[in-house]
Each structure stands twice: as C-alpha cells, then as structure tokens.
Design an enzyme around this catalytic site. Structure first.
Site, mmCIF file in Angstrom:
data_model
loop_
_atom_site.group_PDB
_atom_site.id
_atom_site.type_symbol
_atom_site.label_atom_id
_atom_site.label_comp_id
_atom_site.label_asym_id
_atom_site.label_seq_id
_atom_site.Cartn_x
_atom_site.Cartn_y
_atom_site.Cartn_z
ATOM 1 N NE ARG A 35 74.582 -10.319 132.816
ATOM 2 C CZ ARG A 35 74.595 -9.359 133.741
ATOM 3 N NH1 ARG A 35 73.562 -9.217 134.564
ATOM 4 N NH2 ARG A 35 75.635 -8.541 133.843
ATOM 5 C CG HIS A 47 80.352 -6.975 136.918
ATOM 6 N ND1 HIS A 47 80.192 -7.187 135.566
ATOM 7 C CD2 HIS A 47 79.146 -6.567 137.386
ATOM 8 C CE1 HIS A 47 78.936 -6.908 135.232
ATOM 9 N NE2 HIS A 47 78.284 -6.540 136.315
ATOM 10 C CD GLN A 105 77.506 -6.783 131.176
ATOM 11 O OE1 GLN A 105 76.970 -7.783 131.635
ATOM 12 N NE2 GLN A 105 76.831 -5.766 130.683
ATOM 13 C CD GLN A 132 70.772 -7.751 140.877
ATOM 14 O OE1 GLN A 132 71.326 -8.197 139.880
ATOM 15 N NE2 GLN A 132 70.506 -8.495 141.920
ATOM 16 C CB SER A 141 75.561 -4.513 135.269
ATOM 17 O OG SER A 141 75.769 -5.882 135.538
ATOM 18 C CG LEU A 142 70.246 -5.635 134.874
ATOM 19 C CD1 LEU A 142 68.934 -5.512 134.104
ATOM 20 C CD2 LEU A 142 69.968 -6.080 136.286
#
Length: 313
Positions: free
Chosen positions: A119, A203, A252, A10, A94-95
């Site tokens: 998510r 996170h 994660q 992102q 991340s994503l």
C-alpha cells in the site's frame, strides 16, 4: 456502556515507539519479529533506532505503526484480555484500519505487514513526486472547504481527504489546485491553511492506480471474519463480512477518511470509551474535541497496558 478500540494512522510514528512493549512482553517482541520476517528486513531496528526521516517514509511508517499497535494488543492478551469478550467495535485511521483488522483476526500480522508495504509503495508511486499536495484547513465549515476545492479543481483533482473533527479538514489533489484551494479557504475565513509535508496526495482520486494495486493484493491473502465488527473509514458503518471489508479497503485508498463521523457514530451507538492502541495520542485528542462525553485511554507502553487492564476489568 460499550468500548471501541481505535488504531492510529500515519503521523503518529516516532523513533523508539514500541520498544518498551517489546522489552516488557515476549508476546509483543514476537510481533516485531513476525513483521521483520514478513518483510524480509529489520524494520524493528529502524523503528527503535531511526533515522526518523527513513521511518517517516510511507512504505516504512505504515507497517511500523501496525507493528506497534499489534504489539500492544499482544501485551494486553498476555495479561488475559480478550478482544472478542470486551470490545464492541474496532476502527482505524487510514492505515490504522489494517491494524484494527489484524487485531480482530481478519488477516494475519504477516499479511497485514506485507499489505501495508504494498500500500505504501503503491500510494507513493501513483503520482510523480512534486505533482500532488495536501493541506490542512483549520476553522472553516466543511461546505466552504468543499466549495473552495470545487472552484480550485477546474478539471483537475482537489478534494477533502480527511475529516478529522475539531474543525480540522485535510484537502488533497494536484499541487496547483490544492495551493489555490488553500488560498481560497483563507479568503473564506479559515483560521489556518497549512501545506503539509507529505510525499503524495493521499485519499484523493489521484490514488486510483494504488487502489487497483490493493484490489489485487487483497485478493491474494487469506481473510477471516473479524472477531468484532470494524467501522470502516469510507462508510462509517460496521461490518464483519470479509468480502465487504476488502471492498471498503480498496475504496479507502481514494476515499475520504471520515473520522469525525466515526467518533460521532460511536457516541450514537452506545460507545462510552475509546481506547487508542499503539503509538501516540492523536486519536484521543481528536475524540475529545469531537465528543467530550466519550472517555479516552491511550495504550502504547507497558505502563499503559497495566492502566488499561485495570479499567477493562
């Protein structure tokens, strides 16, 4: 002389991304159609026409960025490229780890889109608006940032969320704690401590409710061993075991994105070139600051596809 494919997270989104790929490659256009069908909405129109503020919403940006990355993969494959034959590892920020796993066949594109929508919604819902925050800390040693977070937390949550390399760390947690930690980092000599315009403290331990949601969501999809190992954010180690991959994806949500260590691991394990697959060139820039001996190549347009294929031949 190994090659790794990396997939952006992102912040790399931009209105119009992937349109060139969809126009040039029917295989890429079908990815956008598949994502639209999976979500039951015209996400492609939002990706290509905006508005930007709606695209930037977490629940939209996450599947949108995955769609662009997979469109780039399909464009490469349309010209004869094979991930299994050419690539040693995949990883995503991340994503982007979901994009990497979809590219490697761990989940279908449709399931990846649905998982990322779940998510994004779960991460947004985990903390009431305004109660969490994130800040970028530039030019301060990790130990000093960790000390500032510990001092600021005082029974609350404040932790390093992203180790992006190049002297850039991102902290996340309860707003008051993050604001105090940012000030403490400035006092300790940080070049900059910038509060980020984000919708939730990603996170961090505050995302625990979202981790529970993702554990259940991942248990409900069909998974396969990926064609190539994924180097995960939370462990910085490769695996092809579907159960272990799912476990790491749950971790994660609350865990640190260890991107600096991931790029360093690639360098220590024979990777000489990192390809950034999808929107933007954020990961390429980070990689150059972490290890100048690793070459980078961004693949997000039809012209990029042709250039990459020439290098991969």
């Amino acid at each position: 002389m190994a090659i790794a494919f990396t997939f952006p997270g992102q912040g790399s989104q931009a209105v119009g991304m992937g349109r060139d790929l969809a126009d040039a490659f029917p295989e890429a256009r079908r990815i956008f159609e598949e994502v639209d069908d999976a979500l039951g909405e015209n996400l492609s129109k939002l990706i290509w026409e905006g508005p930007e503020e709606t695209l930037t919403l977490t629940a939209n940006a996450q599947p949108a960025l995955m769609a662009v990355s997979l469109a780039a993969i399909r464009a490469l494959e349309a010209r004869g490229f094979s991930l299994k034959d050419k690539i040693a590892y995949v990883a995503g920020h991340s994503l982007g780890e979901y994009s990497a796993l979809a590219a490697a066949g761990f989940v279908s594109v449709g399931d990846a889109a649905r998982l990322l929508r779940i998510r994004g919604n779960a991460m947004q819902a985990a903390v009431p608006a305004g109660e969490g925050a994130m800040a970028a800390i530039i030019g301060l040693e990790q130990a000093d940032v960790e000390a500032a977070c510990a001092e600021a937390a005082t029974g609350s949550v404040c932790q390093i969320a992203n180790d992006n390399g190049g002297g850039q760390l991102v902290i996340s947690g309860a707003r008051a704690a993050v604001e105090l930690a940012a000030k403490l980092c400035t006092d300790k000599g940080a070049k900059r401590a910038l509060m980020l315009q984000v919708s939730a403290p990603f996170h961090s331990a505050l995302m625990a409710p979202a981790a529970d949601v993702m554990r259940e969501a991942l248990a409900g999809v069909t998974t396969h061993a990926p064609a190539v190992p994924v180097v995960s954010n939370v462990s910085v180690s490769p695996t092809s075991d579907p159960d272990e991959i799912a476990r790491r994806l749950v971790l994660q949500v609350t865990g640190r994105v260890r991107w600096r260590e991931t790029v360093e691991w690639f360098g220590q394990n024979g990777v000489t070139t990192l390809y950034e697959i999808g929107a933007g060139k954020v990961l390429s820039g980070l990689a150059r600051r972490i290890n100048r001996d690793i070459a980078t190549c961004a693949v997000g347009t039809s012209a990029d596809v042709d250039a990459a294929l020439a290098l991969l031949a």
